[in-house]
Design an enzyme around this catalytic site. Structure first.
Site, PDB file in Angstrom:
ATOM      1  N   ARG A  56      -5.553   3.093 -15.816  1.00 32.96           N
ATOM      2  CA  ARG A  56      -5.527   3.839 -14.545  1.00 32.96           C
ATOM      3  C   ARG A  56      -6.132   5.247 -14.622  1.00 32.96           C
ATOM      4  O   ARG A  56      -6.893   5.620 -13.732  1.00 32.96           O
ATOM      5  CB  ARG A  56      -4.111   3.899 -13.969  1.00 32.96           C
TER       6      ARG A  56
ATOM      7  N   ARG B 285       3.153  -1.774  -5.897  1.00 27.65           N
ATOM      8  CA  ARG B 285       3.431  -0.530  -6.606  1.00 27.65           C
ATOM      9  C   ARG B 285       4.793   0.073  -6.258  1.00 27.65           C
ATOM     10  O   ARG B 285       5.515   0.566  -7.119  1.00 27.65           O
ATOM     11  CB  ARG B 285       2.340   0.474  -6.248  1.00 27.65           C
TER      12      ARG B 285
ATOM     13  N   GLU C  18       3.871  -6.900   1.716  1.00 26.37           N
ATOM     14  CA  GLU C  18       3.379  -7.230   0.377  1.00 26.37           C
ATOM     15  C   GLU C  18       3.432  -6.004  -0.532  1.00 26.37           C
ATOM     16  O   GLU C  18       2.404  -5.571  -1.059  1.00 26.37           O
ATOM     17  CB  GLU C  18       1.927  -7.723   0.467  1.00 26.37           C
TER      18      GLU C  18
ATOM     19  N   TYR D 213      -9.244   5.353 -12.177  1.00 22.81           N
ATOM     20  CA  TYR D 213      -8.955   5.964 -10.860  1.00 22.81           C
ATOM     21  C   TYR D 213      -8.645   7.457 -10.955  1.00 22.81           C
ATOM     22  O   TYR D 213      -8.080   8.020 -10.010  1.00 22.81           O
ATOM     23  CB  TYR D 213      -7.748   5.290 -10.203  1.00 22.81           C
TER      24      TYR D 213
ATOM     25  N   CYS E 202     -13.020   4.089 -28.844  1.00 24.73           N
ATOM     26  CA  CYS E 202     -14.286   4.797 -29.020  1.00 24.73           C
ATOM     27  C   CYS E 202     -15.044   4.904 -27.706  1.00 24.73           C
ATOM     28  O   CYS E 202     -16.080   4.261 -27.514  1.00 24.73           O
ATOM     29  CB  CYS E 202     -15.115   4.090 -30.079  1.00 24.73           C
ATOM     30  N   GLU E 203     -14.499   5.656 -26.790  1.00 30.64           N
ATOM     31  CA  GLU E 203     -15.121   5.941 -25.485  1.00 30.64           C
ATOM     32  C   GLU E 203     -14.667   7.324 -25.073  1.00 30.64           C
ATOM     33  O   GLU E 203     -13.479   7.644 -25.168  1.00 30.64           O
ATOM     34  CB  GLU E 203     -14.612   4.959 -24.416  1.00 30.64           C
TER      35      GLU E 203
ATOM     36  N   GLY F 141       0.743  -1.251   0.000  1.00 30.79           N
ATOM     37  CA  GLY F 141       0.000   0.000   0.000  1.00 30.79           C
ATOM     38  C   GLY F 141       0.766   1.289   0.000  1.00 30.79           C
ATOM     39  O   GLY F 141       0.174   2.359  -0.204  1.00 30.79           O
TER      40      GLY F 141
HETATM   41  N1  LLP Z   1      -1.636  -6.962  -0.618  1.00 34.47           N
HETATM   42  C1  LLP Z   1      -2.943  -7.047  -0.898  1.00 34.47           C
HETATM   43  C2  LLP Z   1      -3.781  -7.985  -0.128  1.00 34.47           C
HETATM   44  C3  LLP Z   1      -3.505  -6.247  -1.907  1.00 34.47           C
HETATM   45  O1  LLP Z   1      -4.796  -6.325  -2.180  1.00 34.47           O
HETATM   46  C4  LLP Z   1      -2.665  -5.364  -2.644  1.00 34.47           C
HETATM   47  C5  LLP Z   1      -3.209  -4.524  -3.709  1.00 34.47           C
HETATM   48  C6  LLP Z   1      -1.295  -5.319  -2.321  1.00 34.47           C
HETATM   49  C7  LLP Z   1      -0.819  -6.130  -1.293  1.00 34.47           C
HETATM   50  C8  LLP Z   1      -0.321  -4.441  -3.021  1.00 34.47           C
HETATM   51  O2  LLP Z   1      -0.620  -3.092  -2.842  1.00 34.47           O
HETATM   52  P1  LLP Z   1       0.408  -1.976  -3.369  1.00 34.47           P
HETATM   53  O3  LLP Z   1       1.655  -2.116  -2.536  1.00 34.47           O
HETATM   54  O4  LLP Z   1       0.666  -2.223  -4.796  1.00 34.47           O
HETATM   55  O5  LLP Z   1      -0.312  -0.722  -3.120  1.00 34.47           O
HETATM   56  N2  LLP Z   1      -5.136  -1.290  -9.679  1.00 34.47           N
HETATM   57  C9  LLP Z   1      -5.006  -0.288  -8.642  1.00 34.47           C
HETATM   58  C10 LLP Z   1      -4.379  -0.835  -7.380  1.00 34.47           C
HETATM   59  C11 LLP Z   1      -5.085  -2.045  -6.822  1.00 34.47           C
HETATM   60  C12 LLP Z   1      -4.431  -2.606  -5.596  1.00 34.47           C
HETATM   61  C13 LLP Z   1      -5.033  -3.895  -5.218  1.00 34.47           C
HETATM   62  N3  LLP Z   1      -4.430  -4.535  -4.091  1.00 34.47           N
HETATM   63  C14 LLP Z   1      -4.228   0.899  -9.198  1.00 34.47           C
HETATM   64  O6  LLP Z   1      -3.857   0.877 -10.359  1.00 34.47           O
HETATM   65  O7  LLP Z   1      -4.037   1.876  -8.490  1.00 34.47           O
END
Ligand code: LLP
Length: 417
Positions: free
Chosen positions: A312, A276, A273, A316, A342-343, A239
């Site tokens: 994205r 990003r 975990e 978002y 086409c959107e 996150g």
């Molecule tokens: N752990 C779990 C249980 C998760 O659901 C996620 C992301 C992560 C770790 C990794 O999170 P990060 O470190 O990447 O923030 N598609 C969206 C982001 C969706 C995130 C889903 N879960 C975007 O493009 O912003």
């Protein structure tokens, strides 16, 4: 910090000119930098080198085998959410003992596969899931090591579509219900309780929500121990936000301090975990300008990448920096950068100030390494774009461009026709 920059006026990924790759494989394409990925992993890992910690890269952010193998070589584990992701992680050389399985909807088949591989931990999100996992483990004569993902009801202060740690969300088990889930787990024959897990959202740009969530989880670990459970692992999720060119989220160092402070003395192996944070700024999307369209009161830059390649901004309202591959000091004007789909929502940037390029110029979309290629689709019968990986002065096509033959071969025409 990343390794995408201008050298002698031309945009480079490490020592390779973007123009060279575009000339050889065409556009659009994704391009990842090994040096950036390596740096990000090492910076993150180094902050936890003084505690027992496992870094399990969130494969969903970018599951290209080239990316996974690079991280595997650096010692990363994997956080996966499907059998496909487990298979990719294993194929890239990540050990089962370094894999945690997250997600609210693990199927029986996926559980069976993960058990056969003997993965490190299942992060459980409901009682029915726990019961099913126990039955499957038992039928295989195994015990599944689990943590329950708790929902600490903390506002992560990020985009609503990527917030997961609030009461209304489908994710995790409410703190108030969690003790009864542990009680059930302790009774089930196929289950071995080993930890607690939490993940409150993605692209967090302040540390406070992490601090609040970690503090609640810490109290919960103590409560569980008070009830006699053995809790050895604490999965703090991912996150941490990255800079997209607007503002600077907290650095990994500050995040690590919060995580270590809130968990000090628990004696748990910490699991992280990050998705990003490791790959986001290690990737770019390169597109070519097709037309510059002067509208009545807006100027549109129509490029050959679209929302199906990078969703994205549409999904978002995400901001991605867009720069020309050829450095320029020309005056800037406001343009809308759009794709051919086409959107109306196929917009990468609205009223963005930039030097107006000409048709055929290459444009670079920065910070596209995470949730870019993995979220691409074939909408408008557009081919999935290739992915390349650079290392120093070398580059490799780590996923070739889809072909029209492959596109057409996906479907069958029914026999009655
Ligand atoms: N752990 C779990 C249980 C998760 O659901 C996620 C992301 C992560 C770790 C990794 O999170 P990060 O470190 O990447 O923030 N598609 C969206 C982001 C969706 C995130 C889903 N879960 C975007 O493009 O912003």
């Amino acid at each position: 910090m990343d390794h995408f920059t201008y050298k002698q006026g031309k945009y480079h990924a490490e020592d390779v000119a973007i123009e060279k790759i575009a000339g050889e494989i065409g556009t659009p394409f994704y391009c990842y930098s090994t040096a950036t990925l390596t740096r990000h992993y090492n910076v993150f890992a180094q902050h936890f080198s003084d505690v027992a910690a496992k870094i399990c890269y969130a494969v969903k952010a970018n599951s290209n085998l080239g990316v996974l193998a690079t991280l595997a070589k650096l010692g990363s584990g994997a956080d996966v959410v499907s059998e496909g992701e487990i298979r990719l992680a294993l194929a890239a050389g990540i050990k089962p003992a370094d894999i945690v399985f997250s997600g609210v909807g693990k199927t029986a088949n996926e559980m069976a596969f993960a058990l056969e591989q003997d993965i490190f931990q299942f992060n459980i999100e409901s009682e029915p899931e726990l019961e099913l996992l126990s039955r499957i483990a038992q039928s295989k004569g195994k015990k599944a090591r689990i943590a329950v993902r708790v929902n600490p009801d903390v506002d992560p202060r990020t985009h609503a579509k990527i917030s997961t740690g609030q009461k209304e969300s489908k994710f995790g088990v409410a703190m108030a219900q969690a003790p009864q889930v542990y009680a059930l787990a302790a009774k089930l024959p196929g289950i071995d309780v080993q930890g607690v897990s939490v993940h409150i959202g993605s692209q967090l740009t302040t540390l406070e929500p992490f601090q609040q969530a970690f503090a609640r989880v810490r109290d919960f670990v103590l409560e569980l121990r008070g009830r006699g459970y053995v809790i050895n692992t604490l999965d703090l999720g991912g996150g941490l936000g990255i800079p997209y060119g607007q503002g600077e989220p907290p650095l990994p160092d500050a995040y690590a301090q919060v995580a270590k402070r809130e968990t000090a003395g628990l004696g748990c192996t910490l699991i992280f975990e990050p998705g990003r944070m490791l790959v986001g700024n290690a990737g770019i999307l390169v597109a070519r300008v097709i037309y510059v369209k002067r509208g009545e009161n807006r100027t549109f830059l129509i490029v050959d990448a679209a929302m199906n390649d990078l969703i994205r901004p549409t999904l978002y309202d995400a901001y991605h920096e867009i720069v020309p591959a050829k450095e320029t000091s020309a005056a800037k004007e406001a343009v809308d950068v759009v794709g051919p789909v086409c959107e109306t929502g196929d917009i990468f940037a609205e009223g963005r100030k930039m030097a107006l390029p000409t048709a055929d110029e290459l444009m670079v979309f920065r910070s596209c390494g995470a949730y870019g290629a993995v979220m691409a689709g074939n909408y408008n019968a557009r081919l999935l774009v290739p992915e390349v990986m650079v290392s120093g002065s070398e580059y490799a096509v780590v996923r070739p461009r889809q072909t029209y033959k492959e596109l057409i071969a996906r479907d069958n025409i029914p026999a009655w026709l």
